[in-house]
Design an enzyme around this catalytic site. Sequence first.
Site, PDB file in Angstrom:
ATOM      1  N   ASP A  67      14.077 -34.214  -6.169  1.00 12.36           N
ATOM      2  CA  ASP A  67      13.574 -34.780  -7.428  1.00 12.36           C
ATOM      3  C   ASP A  67      12.950 -36.154  -7.239  1.00 12.36           C
ATOM      4  O   ASP A  67      13.022 -36.752  -6.161  1.00 12.36           O
ATOM      5  CB  ASP A  67      14.710 -34.835  -8.468  1.00 12.36           C
ATOM      6  CG  ASP A  67      16.002 -35.404  -7.904  1.00 12.36           C
ATOM      7  OD1 ASP A  67      15.960 -36.019  -6.832  1.00 12.36           O
ATOM      8  OD2 ASP A  67      17.047 -35.246  -8.540  1.00 12.36           O
ATOM      9  N   ASN A 134      28.028 -35.384 -15.241  1.00 11.09           N
ATOM     10  CA  ASN A 134      27.938 -34.350 -16.280  1.00 11.09           C
ATOM     11  C   ASN A 134      27.635 -32.970 -15.673  1.00 11.09           C
ATOM     12  O   ASN A 134      27.301 -32.039 -16.395  1.00 11.09           O
ATOM     13  CB  ASN A 134      26.884 -34.713 -17.333  1.00 11.09           C
ATOM     14  CG  ASN A 134      25.467 -34.777 -16.757  1.00 11.09           C
ATOM     15  OD1 ASN A 134      25.255 -34.496 -15.577  1.00 11.09           O
ATOM     16  ND2 ASN A 134      24.494 -35.134 -17.581  1.00 11.09           N
ATOM     17  N   HIS A 136      25.220 -32.245 -13.451  1.00 14.19           N
ATOM     18  CA  HIS A 136      23.831 -31.937 -13.107  1.00 14.19           C
ATOM     19  C   HIS A 136      23.632 -31.854 -11.590  1.00 14.19           C
ATOM     20  O   HIS A 136      24.354 -32.470 -10.813  1.00 14.19           O
ATOM     21  CB  HIS A 136      22.835 -32.897 -13.767  1.00 14.19           C
ATOM     22  CG  HIS A 136      22.734 -34.277 -13.191  1.00 14.19           C
ATOM     23  ND1 HIS A 136      22.914 -35.406 -13.954  1.00 14.19           N
ATOM     24  CD2 HIS A 136      22.441 -34.731 -11.952  1.00 14.19           C
ATOM     25  CE1 HIS A 136      22.725 -36.482 -13.204  1.00 14.19           C
ATOM     26  NE2 HIS A 136      22.443 -36.093 -11.971  1.00 14.19           N
ATOM     27  N   GLU A 141      19.674 -31.259 -15.970  1.00 17.31           N
ATOM     28  CA  GLU A 141      20.708 -31.709 -16.894  1.00 17.31           C
ATOM     29  C   GLU A 141      21.347 -30.511 -17.627  1.00 17.31           C
ATOM     30  O   GLU A 141      20.776 -29.408 -17.631  1.00 17.31           O
ATOM     31  CB  GLU A 141      20.076 -32.660 -17.927  1.00 17.31           C
ATOM     32  CG  GLU A 141      19.535 -33.955 -17.336  1.00 17.31           C
ATOM     33  CD  GLU A 141      20.630 -34.998 -17.047  1.00 17.31           C
ATOM     34  OE1 GLU A 141      21.766 -34.612 -16.733  1.00 17.31           O
ATOM     35  OE2 GLU A 141      20.304 -36.189 -17.135  1.00 17.31           O
TER      36      GLU A 141
HETATM   37  C1  GLP Z   1      20.971 -38.547  -9.479  1.00 19.90           C
HETATM   38  C2  GLP Z   1      20.252 -37.549  -8.590  1.00 19.90           C
HETATM   39  C3  GLP Z   1      21.146 -36.404  -8.193  1.00 19.90           C
HETATM   40  C4  GLP Z   1      22.465 -36.945  -7.694  1.00 19.90           C
HETATM   41  C5  GLP Z   1      23.163 -37.706  -8.797  1.00 19.90           C
HETATM   42  C6  GLP Z   1      24.508 -38.239  -8.413  1.00 19.90           C
HETATM   43  O1  GLP Z   1      20.948 -38.181 -10.815  1.00 19.90           O
HETATM   44  N1  GLP Z   1      19.074 -37.024  -9.187  1.00 19.90           N
HETATM   45  O2  GLP Z   1      20.510 -35.620  -7.193  1.00 19.90           O
HETATM   46  O3  GLP Z   1      23.293 -35.900  -7.258  1.00 19.90           O
HETATM   47  O4  GLP Z   1      22.303 -38.789  -9.124  1.00 19.90           O
HETATM   48  O5  GLP Z   1      24.397 -39.538  -7.930  1.00 19.90           O
HETATM   49  P1  GLP Z   1      25.476 -40.304  -7.117  1.00 19.90           P
HETATM   50  O6  GLP Z   1      25.554 -39.651  -5.785  1.00 19.90           O
HETATM   51  O7  GLP Z   1      24.959 -41.703  -7.024  1.00 19.90           O
HETATM   52  O8  GLP Z   1      26.745 -40.207  -7.875  1.00 19.90           O
END
Ligand code: GLP
Length: 244
Positions: A67, A134, A136, A141
């Site tokens: 992404d 959440n 995702h 989402e």
């Molecule tokens: C973002 C990314 C996701 C990732 C998520 C969790 O939203 N788009 O790919 O898994 O964050 O982030 P973190 O690893 O900082 O908790």
Amino acid sequence: MEVIIVKDYEEASQKACEIMLNVVKNNPTANLGLATGSTPIRLYELMREDHKKNGTSYKDIKSFNLDEYFGLDQSHPQSYHYFMCHNLFNELDIDMNNVHVPKGNGNIDEECKAYNQLLEDNPIDIQLLGIGSNGHIGFNEPGTPFDSVTHKVDLKQSTIEDNARLFFNGKIEDVPTQAVSMGIANIMKAKKVLLIASGEGKAKAIQATVEGPKTTDVPASALQDHPDCILVVDEAAASLLKNK
Ligand code: GLP
């Protein structure tokens, strides 16, 4: 789904690194699906260390990121393209022509179409994932259909807050409200999926992903149907699992 519970973030990163390197060593032309966020930072550091020490080569590896924020240029320090270069690519021997991160600007419909075609042409051997609090995956989402492909998304307020906490110097107003993300169907097509989760902030999402019903309310629960999905979860993130 195979759930591997390890002690902490360091052990989760070590285990994930072992799984990633296994794929790269067995298939020097593998297509890697890569993720951003704070979770894979240590894994990427371990991959860089391994490349330096053991010479594991990425010269024929292709990478495809999940992404990108909408509206941020590749050179923006908070863009996922920038994140990947600084946390991983700059210190590997990967050919930057083989690096693919969705573009967050330009003609988005065209970009999404092109990215889907790219994924069709280059089946992913291993898809790395983090998980949002959440549930995702990528930026899919809650509510995203399981048959979704690369698309533009509106970020939930909780995701914007989570991501401001760790990035954007805590400034919520600087976090883009939209993004471009591979869809859940793209992710499900990967031959192998490796999801890492660390910390109690992920415990609810992990419990719902593993033990809850398969529902679009928890995007990661789609992975229950994946034939080769490994979750590497530390004790804190596994703390709400009923069957350990
Ligand atoms: C973002 C990314 C996701 C990732 C998520 C969790 O939203 N788009 O790919 O898994 O964050 O982030 P973190 O690893 O900082 O908790």
